[in-house]
Design an enzyme around this catalytic site. Structure first.
Site, mmCIF file in Angstrom:
data_model
loop_
_atom_site.group_PDB
_atom_site.id
_atom_site.type_symbol
_atom_site.label_atom_id
_atom_site.label_comp_id
_atom_site.label_asym_id
_atom_site.label_seq_id
_atom_site.Cartn_x
_atom_site.Cartn_y
_atom_site.Cartn_z
ATOM 1 C CG HIS A 101 -4.132 -7.460 4.840
ATOM 2 N ND1 HIS A 101 -4.103 -6.151 4.257
ATOM 3 C CD2 HIS A 101 -3.981 -8.365 3.926
ATOM 4 C CE1 HIS A 101 -3.903 -6.436 2.979
ATOM 5 N NE2 HIS A 101 -3.769 -7.799 2.969
ATOM 6 C CG ASP A 102 -4.557 -3.370 6.430
ATOM 7 O OD1 ASP A 102 -4.217 -2.688 7.584
ATOM 8 O OD2 ASP A 102 -3.936 -3.975 5.936
ATOM 9 N N GLY A 143 -8.021 -8.286 1.547
ATOM 10 C CA GLY A 143 -7.416 -6.968 2.338
ATOM 11 C C GLY A 143 -8.162 -6.017 1.983
#
Length: 266
Positions: A122-123, A140
């Protein structure tokens, strides 16, 4: 005209460009945008909230847009954005962003190669012209700048930054930031020199490469701490794009940069 295999599942709410090929058992969810000329090979999965540019190829078993593997994720709408001419090989996974990060977005730039079994959490933000070799795993909010190459099996700690034109050898753990233009290797991962071959191939002049080398010699081999070295470099080296890129990266680093080699190889 698009070629969609009858055994594919494509949501009527997905937005498809022109000249797209979708193979058998591909799954394309709602709220997906796929640009012109993309190829989705058998068993590729594109979940909701994915925007994909043009001329991308997604190989069998790859999963793009699955929800984040983050306990702070609460079901909010977040996205994956893929640039143009991106290749995502077999069984690679790219997760959506999160609200907690403030980004809401995982991003892969154009002309990037994501090899088999790579995981992009994520991200994360991957730049243009990057290569992530098989089994790379990015935790992440890792950032990989343009033209960086990560060798097979590389593991990146959460929030790590890898600078432009850097090259990391295979099988290493990134726990400190990797500055621009360098080669990184050994265990623990450290500075191994300037990525001279890669820079030459990408059109850097000998003068530019030598200045980059001299800057890193000052940073790593003149006995100064990082703060003093940064001040010394700014005061004693002519202003160039490469100098300013290095200094900006070091100043922005929150995890700290990799160290010089601790001992010569045996």
């Amino acid at each position: 005209m698009n070629k969609i295999h009858p055994l594919a599942t494509v949501s009527p709410l997905a937005k498809l460009g022109d000249n797209i090929e979708i193979g058998p058992y591909v799954f394309v969810d709602d709220n997906v945008e796929i640009g012109d000329g993309c190829k989705l090979l058998p068993h590729a999965v594109i979940f909701s909230y994915v925007k994909m540019g043009c001329d991308c190829t997604i190989f069998p078993g790859a999963v793009v847009g699955a929800v984040p593997q983050d306990l702070k994720y609460e079901g909010e709408v977040t996205w994956v954005e893929i640039g143009d001419r991106v290749t995502i090989r077999e069984c690679a996974t790219i997760n959506r962003g999160t609200k907690a990060s403030g980004k809401f977005l995982t991003k892969v730039g154009s002309d990037t190669l994501i090899m088999s079994y790579v995981h992009i959490a994520h991200d994360c933000e991957i730049g243009n012209h990057c290569i992530l070799v098989s089994h790379v795993a990015l935790a992440g909010e890792t950032e990989v700048a343009d033209w960086a190459i990560l060798g097979g099996g590389t593991l990146a700690h959460q929030f790590s930054h890898i600078g432009t034109h850097a090259m990391v050898g295979a099988g290493f753990k990134i726990v400190k930031d990797i500055p621009p233009y360098v080669l990184a290797g050994r265990e623990p991962v450290c500075f191994e020199g300037v990525n001279r071959v890669g820079l030459s191939r990408r059109g850097f002049t000998e003068e530019q490469i030598n200045q980059i080398k001299d800057i890193y010699d000052a940073l790593y081999f003149q006995g100064m701490n990082v703060s003093d070295a940064v001040a010394h470099i700014e005061a004693n080296f002519p202003q160039t794009e490469e100098r300013d890129t290095i200094l900006s990266f070091i100043r922005a680093s929150k995890r700290g940069i990799i160290s010089r080699p601790r001992a010569p190889r045996k």
